[in-house]
Write an enzyme that holds these catalytic residues in place. Structure first.
Site, mmCIF file in Angstrom:
data_model
loop_
_atom_site.group_PDB
_atom_site.id
_atom_site.type_symbol
_atom_site.label_atom_id
_atom_site.label_comp_id
_atom_site.label_asym_id
_atom_site.label_seq_id
_atom_site.Cartn_x
_atom_site.Cartn_y
_atom_site.Cartn_z
ATOM 1 N N LYS A 191 26.296 41.433 36.864
ATOM 2 C CA LYS A 191 27.165 40.571 37.687
ATOM 3 C C LYS A 191 27.272 41.153 39.088
ATOM 4 C CE LYS A 191 31.827 40.471 37.437
ATOM 5 N NZ LYS A 191 33.072 40.336 36.709
ATOM 6 N N ARG A 193 29.588 40.539 42.426
ATOM 7 C CA ARG A 193 30.734 39.782 42.932
ATOM 8 C C ARG A 193 30.540 39.518 44.414
ATOM 9 N NH1 ARG A 193 35.420 37.828 41.398
ATOM 10 N NH2 ARG A 193 35.426 38.716 39.306
ATOM 11 N N THR A 221 40.613 34.573 37.674
ATOM 12 C CA THR A 221 40.406 33.200 38.194
ATOM 13 C C THR A 221 39.544 32.386 37.240
ATOM 14 O OG1 THR A 221 38.373 33.776 39.371
ATOM 15 C CG2 THR A 221 40.447 34.077 40.564
HETATM 16 C C1 R5P Z 1 35.882 42.618 36.226
HETATM 17 O O1 R5P Z 1 34.761 43.096 36.275
HETATM 18 C C2 R5P Z 1 36.549 42.176 34.959
HETATM 19 O O2 R5P Z 1 35.996 42.764 33.837
HETATM 20 C C3 R5P Z 1 36.535 40.676 34.836
HETATM 21 O O3 R5P Z 1 35.216 40.239 34.565
HETATM 22 C C4 R5P Z 1 37.040 40.017 36.065
HETATM 23 O O4 R5P Z 1 38.226 40.629 36.491
HETATM 24 C C5 R5P Z 1 37.275 38.562 35.855
HETATM 25 O O5 R5P Z 1 37.739 38.013 37.037
HETATM 26 P P1 R5P Z 1 37.583 36.462 37.306
HETATM 27 O O6 R5P Z 1 38.134 35.747 36.113
HETATM 28 O O7 R5P Z 1 38.380 36.208 38.563
HETATM 29 O O8 R5P Z 1 36.114 36.219 37.522
#
Ligand code: R5P
Length: 295
Positions: A191, A193, A221
């Site tokens: 992933k 971001r 989110t």
């Molecule tokens: C971050 O890496 C966490 O493990 C979650 O994948 C993340 O916080 C999810 O955030 P959102 O729902 O905003 O994509």
């Protein structure tokens, strides 16, 4: 053990109190006209105390409330002050991504322990570059996982004919727990971001005609989960379910997940939300009974 709780932890405190037959004591919180907070512990407490303190949904306000409650406890006859913060916020900013940024995880948790408590207990913290909470806490920090409870629930309800999926490398630690309990294989996506509500998912895995079970610590989110669900369904998955410890579900996150095609979201009561939940009460009650039996 006496359990003291602030208002966002009321349901969890009642569940733990019932599970372990512990006395629970609430807190009055109000604001002075100028915006300062006031707290009062509503009954006398003494001996070993467990404060259940949520730092969500208003972390900054709830951190100040925490400092005030700890000082209030110090004015009573507590033998030990133990703090359960079921979901630890601020852990994702665990490095300076850009010049001029703080390492929020270190700042917040050195403040949390600075008030002189005996131990912190938490559930499935977001560990990435910080590999172990002992890197940021000097006091004892107990990390418990809700994934065994969720995985057992899932196995009993839906069976184990699934592929366990992790959205990113941080999720692997939890994916491994679930895939072991379900005796099934797993796959971890990459992933990237790009923004608060923008992620890029990379990975290639044969999911056609299979049930996918996504495992993650946080859904905030819903962007990460929704992207993975869409990817898996577009690649022929029969059904997609998810196990998530902390379902923050900001704004329209739940609708976004439903729209993406998520079938079942299984989560816990570490944070308040309207979903049905697997309670962490037995986990906490067992921990207290084992830890304090000889104290
Ligand atoms: C971050 O890496 C966490 O493990 C979650 O994948 C993340 O916080 C999810 O955030 P959102 O729902 O905003 O994509």
């Amino acid at each position: 053990m006496i359990i003291v709780y602030e208002s966002f932890s009321e349901n969890l405190a009642k569940a733990i109190g019932k599970e372990g037959n512990f006395k629970i004591v609430g807190i009055l919180n109000r604001f002075f006209p100028d915006g300062e907070q006031y707290v009062r512990i509503l009954e006398d407490v003494e001996g070993d105390v467990l404060l259940i303190h949520s730092l969500w949904p208003n972390p900054d306000k709830q951190i100040i409330e925490y400092f005030l409650i700890i000082d209030a406890l110090k004015g009573l006859r507590c033998k030990s002050i133990n703090v359960l913060i079921p979901y630890l916020p601020y852990l994702r900013q665990d490095k300076r991504f850009k010049p001029g940024e703080p390492i929020s995880a270190r700042v917040i948790y050195s403040l949390i322990e600075s008030v002189g408590i005996d131990r912190i207990i938490t559930i499935d913290p977001h560990l990435h570059r910080i590999k172990n909470l002992s890197e940021i806490f000097k006091i004892e920090c107990i990390t418990l996982s809700a994934f065994p409870l969720m995985a057992e629930y899932y196995k009993n309800k839906f069976g184990n004919d699934v592929i366990v999926i992790g959205p990113d490398i941080e999720s692997e630690q939890y994916v491994k727990i679930v895939s072991k309990i379900l005796s099934t294989s797993y796959f971890i996506f990459e992933k990237e971001r790009l923004g608060d509500r923008d992620v890029l998912i990379k990975g290639d895995f044969p999911i056609k005609n299979k049930v996918a079970l996504i495992v993650d610590d946080i859904v905030s989110t819903g962007t990460t989960l929704a992207n993975i669900v869409q990817f898996l369904l577009n690649n022929g998955a029969l059904r997609v379910d998810a196990l998530v410890s902390h379902a923050l579900l900001i704004g329209d996150a739940f609708e976004k997940l439903k729209k993406a095609g998520l079938n079942n979201l299984i989560t816990t009561d570490t944070v308040p939300n309207p979903l049905p939940k697997i309670s962490i009460a037995p986990l906490i009650s067992n921990f207290i009974k084992n830890k304090f039996k000889n104290l």
